[in-house]
Design a protein around this motif. Structure first.
Motif, PDB file in Angstrom:
ATOM      1  N   LEU A  45       0.819  -1.210   0.000  1.00 20.32           N
ATOM      2  CA  LEU A  45       0.000   0.000   0.000  1.00 20.32           C
ATOM      3  C   LEU A  45       0.854   1.262   0.000  1.00 20.32           C
ATOM      4  N   THR A  46       1.911   1.270   0.784  1.00 21.85           N
ATOM      5  CA  THR A  46       2.749   2.464   0.894  1.00 21.85           C
ATOM      6  C   THR A  46       3.514   2.731  -0.395  1.00 21.85           C
ATOM      7  N   GLU A  47       3.979   1.669  -1.040  1.00 22.25           N
ATOM      8  CA  GLU A  47       4.685   1.856  -2.307  1.00 22.25           C
ATOM      9  C   GLU A  47       3.760   2.420  -3.375  1.00 22.25           C
ATOM     10  N   ALA A  48       2.494   1.983  -3.374  1.00 21.58           N
ATOM     11  CA  ALA A  48       1.546   2.441  -4.392  1.00 21.58           C
ATOM     12  C   ALA A  48       0.973   3.817  -4.070  1.00 21.58           C
ATOM     13  N   PHE A  49       0.755   4.078  -2.780  1.00 21.65           N
ATOM     14  CA  PHE A  49       0.097   5.330  -2.372  1.00 21.65           C
ATOM     15  C   PHE A  49       0.841   5.931  -1.177  1.00 21.65           C
ATOM     16  N   PRO A  50       2.016   6.502  -1.421  1.00 27.11           N
ATOM     17  CA  PRO A  50       2.870   6.964  -0.318  1.00 27.11           C
ATOM     18  C   PRO A  50       2.281   8.103   0.498  1.00 27.11           C
ATOM     19  N   LYS A  95       0.478   5.222  10.064  1.00 27.17           N
ATOM     20  CA  LYS A  95       1.190   6.317   9.423  1.00 27.17           C
ATOM     21  C   LYS A  95       0.205   7.423   9.101  1.00 27.17           C
ATOM     22  N   THR A  96       0.605   8.650   9.307  1.00 22.51           N
ATOM     23  CA  THR A  96      -0.227   9.803   8.949  1.00 22.51           C
ATOM     24  C   THR A  96       0.280  10.386   7.641  1.00 22.51           C
ATOM     25  N   GLY A  97      -0.572  10.357   6.631  1.00 19.18           N
ATOM     26  CA  GLY A  97      -0.200  10.880   5.328  1.00 19.18           C
ATOM     27  C   GLY A  97      -0.781  12.256   5.084  1.00 19.18           C
ATOM     28  N   THR A  98      -0.598  12.748   3.887  1.00 20.45           N
ATOM     29  CA  THR A  98      -1.040  14.102   3.539  1.00 20.45           C
ATOM     30  C   THR A  98      -2.228  14.120   2.584  1.00 20.45           C
ATOM     31  N   SER A  99      -2.661  12.967   2.088  1.00 16.60           N
ATOM     32  CA  SER A  99      -3.710  12.918   1.063  1.00 16.60           C
ATOM     33  C   SER A  99      -5.113  13.078   1.631  1.00 16.60           C
ATOM     34  N   GLY A 100      -5.267  12.820   2.928  1.00 17.79           N
ATOM     35  CA  GLY A 100      -6.603  12.810   3.529  1.00 17.79           C
ATOM     36  C   GLY A 100      -7.276  11.456   3.453  1.00 17.79           C
ATOM     37  N   ARG A 101      -6.655  10.497   2.768  1.00 18.79           N
ATOM     38  CA  ARG A 101      -7.213   9.147   2.667  1.00 18.79           C
ATOM     39  C   ARG A 101      -6.560   8.240   3.712  1.00 18.79           C
ATOM     40  N   GLN A 102      -7.291   7.207   4.111  1.00 14.92           N
ATOM     41  CA  GLN A 102      -6.780   6.300   5.139  1.00 14.92           C
ATOM     42  C   GLN A 102      -7.100   4.847   4.788  1.00 14.92           C
TER      43      GLN A 102
END
Length: 263
Positions: A55-60, A72-79
């Protein structure tokens, strides 16, 4: 199949293949207590590592919420919401009822896709919001049974928190009177998937975590069923209790749960 669903399916199948390699062959050293009456195995951790890597490789830029802590907290707003092995106690005891569960919430907080994979039977349940639910590529629907004498109802029995045991048992007593049988399989993800495809007519459980139910909730809704909390709220993330069913069963279970639980 969109890129997100393709990736989730690949992650679930990869994790499932890894889980099967140790099924029935766990050593005692591979099992650790996590908290009271709750366990984690090396297979849980490896499955989560396999899933999060894909998942992380496809949607970092996406966030991760995972049962075993690979958050992990990302910046896209998706979870992405991940249960790498739902039914760990079954797995430990070589009882072949367990699953990998992966869901995606979009930037508005709504469920966008769900995948539940049962590796022993090679059953892949998938759903994308607005596009239906499927089992191994064939569209599925909730049960059309209407007679309580024919209902097969799934539930989860309290096993470590007994504060609500009396309320649960009172609800169970009432449901027994309006069903042909009750099943406690030990995997909420599969209980919901089986409700989506009509094997179960309803499922209810109190105090679940998002990784237990996120993918399954979308499966049931996309298969034509209803899912709420015990309080009737359609935002299942607000209460962490689940009632999932058909037009004939959802209201039936809800009325019984609300009669006995203080919400």
């Amino acid at each position: 199949m969109n890129q997100e669903l393709q990736t989730a399916v690949r992650a679930a199948r990869t994790a499932g293949a890894g889980i099967l390699k140790t099924f029935g062959e766990l050593a005692h050293s591979d099992i650790q207590p996590k908290e009271y009456k709750d366990f984690v195995t090396a297979a849980d951790r490896q499955s989560e590592a396999d899933i999060t890597k894909i998942l992380t490789e496809a949607f970092p830029d996406d966030s991760l919420l995972c049962e075993e802590g690979s958050n992990k907290t990302g910046t896209s707003g998706r979870q992405w919401i991940v249960d790498p092995l739902d039914g760990t106690l079954n797995f430990i005891h070589s009882f072949p009822v367990f699953a990998v569960s992966i869901a995606l919430r979009d930037s508005t907080g709504e469920l966008a896709l769900g995948v539940v994979y049962q590796p022993v039977l090679d059953e892949l349940f998938t759903a994308t919001r607005g596009e239906g639910a499927f089992l191994n590529g064939t569209q599925i629907h909730v049960s059309t049974r209407n007679d309580p004498e024919h209902f097969l109802i799934a539930t989860g029995i309290p096993f470590k928190d007994y504060d609500y045991l009396d309320a649960y048992l009172a609800t169970l007593r009432d449901v027994i009177h309006d069903s042909a049988g009750i099943r406690r399989a030990g995997s909420a993800a599969l209980d919901l998937a089986y409700t989506a495809c009509g094997r179960f007519d309803a499922f209810w459980e109190y105090k679940l975590y998002p990784w237990d139910y996120a993918a399954g909730v979308l499966l049931v809704r996309e298969a034509g069923g209803s899912v709420t909390g015990f309080d009737g709220n359609s935002d299942v993330f607000a209460h962490h209790s689940i009632i999932a069913g058909t037009p004939a069963t959802h209201g039936l279970i809800s009325e019984k749960a609300q009669r006995h639980f203080i919400l």
